[in-house]
Design a protein around this motif. Structure first.
Motif, PDB file in Angstrom:
ATOM      1  N   GLY A  71       0.815  -1.214   0.000  1.00 26.97           N
ATOM      2  CA  GLY A  71       0.000   0.000   0.000  1.00 26.97           C
ATOM      3  C   GLY A  71       0.846   1.261   0.000  1.00 26.97           C
ATOM      4  N   SER A  75      -0.077   2.397  -3.902  1.00 29.11           N
ATOM      5  CA  SER A  75      -1.533   2.521  -3.898  1.00 29.11           C
ATOM      6  C   SER A  75      -2.040   3.948  -4.077  1.00 29.11           C
ATOM      7  CB  SER A  75      -2.106   1.943  -2.600  1.00 29.11           C
ATOM      8  OG  SER A  75      -1.995   0.540  -2.584  1.00 29.11           O
ATOM      9  N   SER A  76      -1.224   4.936  -3.748  1.00 26.20           N
ATOM     10  CA  SER A  76      -1.688   6.325  -3.775  1.00 26.20           C
ATOM     11  C   SER A  76      -1.393   7.047  -5.085  1.00 26.20           C
ATOM     12  CB  SER A  76      -1.056   7.106  -2.609  1.00 26.20           C
ATOM     13  OG  SER A  76      -1.553   6.654  -1.377  1.00 26.20           O
ATOM     14  N   GLY A 107       1.870  -0.240 -10.988  1.00 30.87           N
ATOM     15  CA  GLY A 107       1.627  -0.476  -9.564  1.00 30.87           C
ATOM     16  C   GLY A 107       1.880  -1.921  -9.185  1.00 30.87           C
ATOM     17  N   SER A 177      -1.045  -3.934  -4.181  1.00 36.89           N
ATOM     18  CA  SER A 177      -0.891  -2.564  -4.677  1.00 36.89           C
ATOM     19  C   SER A 177      -2.039  -2.187  -5.608  1.00 36.89           C
ATOM     20  CB  SER A 177       0.439  -2.407  -5.419  1.00 36.89           C
ATOM     21  OG  SER A 177       1.519  -2.359  -4.530  1.00 36.89           O
ATOM     22  N   GLY A 180      -5.187  -1.473  -3.711  1.00 32.44           N
ATOM     23  CA  GLY A 180      -5.132  -0.125  -3.164  1.00 32.44           C
ATOM     24  C   GLY A 180      -5.425   0.930  -4.211  1.00 32.44           C
ATOM     25  N   ILE A 181      -4.881   0.754  -5.410  1.00 33.90           N
ATOM     26  CA  ILE A 181      -5.087   1.738  -6.481  1.00 33.90           C
ATOM     27  C   ILE A 181      -6.556   1.819  -6.879  1.00 33.90           C
ATOM     28  CG2 ILE A 181      -4.617   2.268  -8.900  1.00 33.90           C
ATOM     29  CD1 ILE A 181      -1.791   1.077  -8.442  1.00 33.90           C
ATOM     30  N   SER A 184      -8.736   3.609  -4.511  1.00 32.78           N
ATOM     31  CA  SER A 184      -8.610   5.070  -4.540  1.00 32.78           C
ATOM     32  C   SER A 184      -9.526   5.705  -5.581  1.00 32.78           C
ATOM     33  CB  SER A 184      -7.157   5.476  -4.801  1.00 32.78           C
ATOM     34  OG  SER A 184      -6.758   5.184  -6.129  1.00 32.78           O
ATOM     35  N   GLU A 193      -6.605   4.749   0.850  1.00 35.39           N
ATOM     36  CA  GLU A 193      -6.367   3.616  -0.048  1.00 35.39           C
ATOM     37  C   GLU A 193      -5.152   2.781   0.353  1.00 35.39           C
ATOM     38  OE1 GLU A 193      -4.153   7.156  -1.449  1.00 35.39           O
ATOM     39  OE2 GLU A 193      -6.297   6.818  -1.111  1.00 35.39           O
ATOM     40  N   MET A 194      -4.197   3.391   1.057  1.00 37.18           N
ATOM     41  CA  MET A 194      -3.005   2.652   1.469  1.00 37.18           C
ATOM     42  C   MET A 194      -3.330   1.577   2.502  1.00 37.18           C
ATOM     43  SD  MET A 194       0.108   5.423   1.622  1.00 37.18           S
ATOM     44  CE  MET A 194      -0.705   6.574   2.722  1.00 37.18           C
ATOM     45  N   PRO A 197      -5.523  -2.634   1.262  1.00 31.55           N
ATOM     46  CA  PRO A 197      -5.007  -3.999   1.129  1.00 31.55           C
ATOM     47  C   PRO A 197      -4.852  -4.716   2.471  1.00 31.55           C
ATOM     48  CG  PRO A 197      -3.760  -2.499  -0.258  1.00 31.55           C
ATOM     49  CD  PRO A 197      -4.627  -1.653   0.611  1.00 31.55           C
TER      50      PRO A 197
END
Length: 262
Positions: A71, A75-76, A107, A177, A180-181, A184, A193-194, A197
């Motif tokens: 994350g 992820s961001s 990612g 990852s 997380g993406i 977002s 979002e981090m 996961p």
């Protein structure tokens, strides 16, 4: 071109290096906490490795923290592009569908690197310091359960089994990852979002503990040694990877349609 730029950008991201530092810290913790007899009196590298020697703290901790590392690593990226007003400049060169697919692809790669690299570095160190020969079939030196899916593979070719375990870690770390993406895309508050996961894997952990169905827990089945404690552990690994990829695909596809409709 966009994929290359995104990959280079993520590899320079502070979160990437923080995640690597966490992974390396856990690797070091594993090395100093394993059972002394393994560390000092048995000349075999596999009796030191994270994920194999469960007498050390790192074997459980690494795979528990892996979603957090993933994350942090990637992820961001969408959230940063959106809130930093970079996204509108990128979309002048590529369409939104291309952007999403390239972002998810890079990612996955960066998340995979974060998960696999500390383990590769650990192996590189211990493989030069200790023997990489096959372990004797002693009751005191069974790292993989005899009934597990990887027992015969590990006992006949431990190095190839270790490499395959790194590949599994890479795949799941990359998947985390991407989860997380795509989260977002729908979570309005930045940086949340981090944590997605990790929340996802913890849900499987709590379901396993409340139901008594242990192999449904991702933190239980990811470590190479522990995944062999459960019958058909390899199928649970495959199940969760496929489910995760399908969730990512559906979430990304829905976001692409939203953009087209908007």
């Amino acid at each position: 071109m966009l994929g290359k730029i995104e990959l280079i950008r993520l590899l320079k991201w502070l979160g990437f290096y923080v995640a690597l530092a966490i992974g390396l810290g856990i690797i070091i913790l594993q090395a100093v906490t394993i059972y002394p007899d393994n560390a000092n009196f048995i000349n075999n590298a596999y009796l030191h490795l994270t994920g194999f020697d469960d007498t050390g703290v790192g074997t459980n901790l690494y795979y528990l923290v892996l979603p957090i590392m993933s994350g942090l690593a990637a992820s961001s990226v969408y959230s940063e592009d959106l809130h930093g007003n970079l996204l509108k400049f990128i979309l002048r060169r590529v369409n939104f569908k291309q952007y999403i697919r390239k972002t998810l692809g890079t990612g996955f790669i960066v998340g995979g690197i974060v998960g696999a690299l500390p383990l590769l570095l650990e192996g590189g160190y211990f493989f030069t310091k200790y023997s990489t020969a096959k372990l004797p079939t002693s009751p005191d030196l069974i790292l993989i359960d005899r009934d597990g899916w990887g027992y015969h593979w590990f006992m006949s070719s431990p190095m190839s089994y270790w490499l395959f375990s790194i590949l599994i870690t890479f795949a799941f770390s990359g998947l985390f990852s991407m989860i997380g993406i795509v989260s977002s895309f729908y979570v309005k508050k930045k940086t949340v979002e981090m944590a997605v996961p990790f929340i996802f894997t913890m849900m499987t952990f709590f379901v396993a503990n409340f139901s008594g169905w242990d192999p449904i827990s991702i933190p239980y089945i990811l470590p190479p040694a522990f995944s062999n404690y459960y019958k058909n552990g390899q199928y649970y690994l495959l199940f969760w990877f496929v489910v995760g990829m399908l969730a990512v695909f559906v979430a990304a596809y829905h976001k692409e349609l939203q953009d087209e409709l908007d």
